[in-house]
Write an enzyme that holds these catalytic residues in place. Structure first.
Site, PDB file in Angstrom:
ATOM      1  N   TRP A 135       0.851  -1.131  -0.045  1.00  0.00           N
ATOM      2  CA  TRP A 135      -0.143   0.133   0.088  1.00  0.00           C
ATOM      3  C   TRP A 135       0.908   1.289  -0.009  1.00  0.00           C
ATOM      4  CZ3 TRP A 135      -1.921   2.786   4.947  1.00  0.00           C
ATOM      5  CH2 TRP A 135      -2.856   3.682   4.527  1.00  0.00           C
ATOM      6  N   ASP A 216       0.381  -4.577  10.105  1.00  0.00           N
ATOM      7  CA  ASP A 216      -0.813  -3.789   9.795  1.00  0.00           C
ATOM      8  C   ASP A 216      -1.858  -4.715   9.314  1.00  0.00           C
ATOM      9  OD1 ASP A 216      -2.299  -1.954   8.635  1.00  0.00           O
ATOM     10  OD2 ASP A 216      -1.119  -1.648   6.862  1.00  0.00           O
ATOM     11  N   LYS A 251     -13.000  -0.862   7.227  1.00  0.00           N
ATOM     12  CA  LYS A 251     -13.329  -1.764   6.465  1.00  0.00           C
ATOM     13  C   LYS A 251     -14.381  -2.723   6.991  1.00  0.00           C
ATOM     14  CE  LYS A 251     -10.015  -0.008   3.965  1.00  0.00           C
ATOM     15  NZ  LYS A 251      -9.768   0.598   2.565  1.00  0.00           N
TER      16      LYS A 251
HETATM   17  N1  PMP Z   1      -3.338  -0.277   5.803  1.00  0.00           N
HETATM   18  C1  PMP Z   1      -3.633  -0.997   4.592  1.00  0.00           C
HETATM   19  C2  PMP Z   1      -2.818  -2.008   4.125  1.00  0.00           C
HETATM   20  C3  PMP Z   1      -4.749  -0.221   3.931  1.00  0.00           C
HETATM   21  O1  PMP Z   1      -5.096  -0.831   2.830  1.00  0.00           O
HETATM   22  C4  PMP Z   1      -5.449   0.672   4.416  1.00  0.00           C
HETATM   23  C5  PMP Z   1      -6.816   1.241   3.849  1.00  0.00           C
HETATM   24  N2  PMP Z   1      -6.548   1.300   2.340  1.00  0.00           N
HETATM   25  C6  PMP Z   1      -5.112   1.099   5.765  1.00  0.00           C
HETATM   26  C7  PMP Z   1      -3.835   0.692   6.253  1.00  0.00           C
HETATM   27  C8  PMP Z   1      -5.577   2.459   6.367  1.00  0.00           C
HETATM   28  O2  PMP Z   1      -7.020   2.436   6.569  1.00  0.00           O
HETATM   29  P1  PMP Z   1      -7.818   3.523   7.071  1.00  0.00           P
HETATM   30  O3  PMP Z   1      -8.425   3.957   6.182  1.00  0.00           O
HETATM   31  O4  PMP Z   1      -8.289   2.934   8.310  1.00  0.00           O
HETATM   32  O5  PMP Z   1      -6.582   4.689   7.628  1.00  0.00           O
END
Ligand code: PMP
Length: 401
Positions: A135, A216, A251
Site C-alpha cells: 500500500w 498492519d 472496512k
Molecule cells: N493499511 C492498509 C494495508 C490499507 O489498505 C489501508 C486502507 N486502504 C490502511 C492501512 C488504512 O486504513 P484507514 O482507512 O483505516 O486509515
C-alpha cells in the site's frame, strides 16, 4: 529573480493516484461504468453498507444521550481494551501481564503514523522495509516520519505467487532494529497471504535478527474470519518479542469516515509498557490532542457486548462470502468468454483486492473504452463487483487482454 511569495518554492505535489481515479470516476458521464479502484466494500446494490451491527450500536448510543466531551488522549478505554482482546484473544497472557499498550487512532493510517513518529524518536537511524509491492501510503508515512524506507521481495510476477524464500533471505540480511512492515492478512494490493507455517518462519527470523515487526491489519475478518485472520498476530504475541500492530475498523465496520483504528505496542514488561504509553500520548497530544469519539463508541460497544459481537461476526461473514462469490463469478465469466488468460487465481486470493496481472496499458484501455476503473498496477477491488456489473467487467477485461 526575487521570489514574490514564500510559497514560490512549493512544488505541485502529485495527486494520490487512487483517490484521483475515484474523482475521475465520479465525473465520468458514461452510464455503464465500474469503479474497481478504491478499497471500499459495496453491497450487491453498489452501495457502501450501514452494517446491522452499527445501526444497533448507534441506536444504543443515541438512547444514552451522552454529551460530546473530550476523550482521553489515548482514546476510549472500553474501545482500547476491546481491541487488545480482538487482536490477542480473550485469554491472552500479554493482556494479563499488561505488556501491551493500545491507543485509539485516526483509522489504520493514524495508527501507522503515531507508531512511525514514536519509533523515529526511539531509533537513532530509523530504517523501515515494506513488501514489494505494498500500500503506497506505507512508504509516505514512514518517509515523512524520517525513516529511510526500503523493500523486501514479496510478489513474484512470473508465477503470480509470493516468493517466500526471497522474502525470508531479504529479512535475514537486515540490520538490527529495522522496522519490518507486514500485512497481517489480506495483503494489499496482491491478495496473497503467507501460510501460518510461513509466518512461524518470519517470527523466528525477526527474533533472531532483532528486527522490529510492525503488523498492519486493515482487513481483519475479510480473509477467513476475525479469529483466523489474527493468526500472524497471535504467533508474534506467543514469541515474546516486542512488536507493533496498526489495526483499522474502516472496512470491517464499514466506518470509513469515522476514522477509527488503534495502535498497539507490545513491550517486554508492564513497566516498559507504561513508559511507552506515556511517549505515545506525548506524540498524540502534539498532533491532534485526542481522538474523535463516535466511531470508538460504536466499536467499543460491540467489542464488549456478546450479542452485538455475534451480529458483527454475521455481518462480516456476509461481506466475506459475497466477495468470495464475486471472485468465483469473475473467474467463471472470463472462462466462459474464452479469455486468453486463466483467472482462476483470483479465487485463491484473500480480502478486497486482486492483483489481476493487467498491464498499465490494459488498465488504461479498460478506463478509456469501457469505463472500468482499476489501479495502474493492475490492482482491482473485487469487493466493488456485483451480479449487475461482473459480466460487463469480465467482457471488458477479455477485450483488453
Ligand atoms: N493499511 C492498509 C494495508 C490499507 O489498505 C489501508 C486502507 N486502504 C490502511 C492501512 C488504512 O486504513 P484507514 O482507512 O483505516 O486509515
Amino acid at each position: 529573480m526575487m521570489s514574490e511569495s514564500i510559497f514560490d518554492v512549493v512544488a505541485q505535489a502529485p495527486e494520490d493516484p487512487i483517490l484521483g481515479l475515484n474523482e475521475a470516476f465520479k465525473t465520468d458521464p458514461r452510464e455503464k461504468k465500474v469503479n474497481l479502484s478504491i478499497g471500499v466494500y459495496c453491497t450487491e446494490e453498489g452501495k457502501v453498507p450501514l452494517l446491522n451491527v452499527v445501526e444497533k450500536a448507534e441506536q444504543k448510543i443515541l438512547e444514552e444521550g451522552a454529551p460530546h466531551t473530550y476523550l482521553p488522549i489515548s482514546g476510549l478505554p472500553s474501545f482500547t481494551s476491546g481491541v487488545q482482546k480482538l487482536l490477542f484473544g480473550e485469554d491472552s497472557a500479554l493482556i494479563k501481564d499488561k505488556k501491551a499498550v493500545t491507543v485509539q487512532s485516526l483509522g489504520g493510517t493514524g495508527a501507522l503514523k503515531v507508531g512511525a513518529d514514536f519509533l523515529a524518536q526511539v531509533l537513532p537511524n530509523p530504517e523501515a522495509i515494506v513488501s514489494a509491492p505494498t500500500w503506497q501510503n506505507h512508504v509516505a508515512i514512514f518517509e515523512q516520519a524520517g525513516f529511510e524506507v526500503g523493500s523486501y521481495p514479496y510478489y513474484d510476477k512470473a508465477s503470480g505467487e509470493i516468493n517466500f524464500p526471497a522474502m525470508l533471505e531479504s529479512l535475514k540480511g537486515l540490520k538490527e532494529n529495522t522496522v519490518v512492515i507486514l500485512h497481517a492478512c489480506c495483503h494489499n494490493p496482491t491478495g496473497l497471504d503467507l501460510t501460518q507455517e510461513q509466518w512461524a518462519q518470519v517470527v523466528d527470523v525477526c527474533a533472531a535478527h532483532k528486527l522490529i515487526p510492525f503488523l498492519d491489519i486493515a482487513y481483519q475478518g475479510f480473509g477467513d474470519g476475525l479469529e483466523e485472520d489474527a493468526g500472524a498476530i497471535r504467533q508474534f504475541a506467543a514469541s515474546g518479542i516486542t512488536f507493533l500492530v496498526a489495526n483499522s475498523f474502516s472496512k470491517s465496520f464499514s466506518l470509513y469516515g469515522e476514522r477509527i483504528g488503534a495502535l498497539t505496542v507490545v513491550c517486554h514488561n508492564s513497566e516498559e509498557a507504561s513508559r511507552v504509553m506515556s511517549a505515545l500520548k506525548a506524540v498524540i497530544r502534539a498532533n491532534y490532542s485526542n481522538p474523535p469519539a463516535h466511531g470508538a463508541k460504536i466499536v467499543g460497544q460491540v467489542l464488549n457486548d456478546p450479542e452485538l459481537l455475534a451480529q458483527w461476526h454475521a455481518d462480516l461473514k456476509e461481506m466475506r462470502e459475497r466477495i468470495k462469490e464475486m471472485r468465483r463469478d469473475l473467474a467463471d465469466e472470463l472462462k466462459a468468454l474464452g479469455a486468453k488468460k486463466d483467472f482462476e487465481f483470483v479465487t485463491r486470493q484473500k480480502g478486497m483486492f486482486s492483483f489481476s496481472g493487467l498491464t498499465p496499458e490494459q488498465v488504461q484501455r479498460l478506463k478509456d473504452e469501457f469505463g472500468v476503473y482499476a489501479v495502474k498496477s493492475g490492482r482491482i477491488c473485487v469487493a466493488s463487483l456485483n451480479k449487475g456489473n461482473v459480466k460487463y467487467t469480465a467482457e471488458a477485461i477479455k477485450e483488453v487482454l
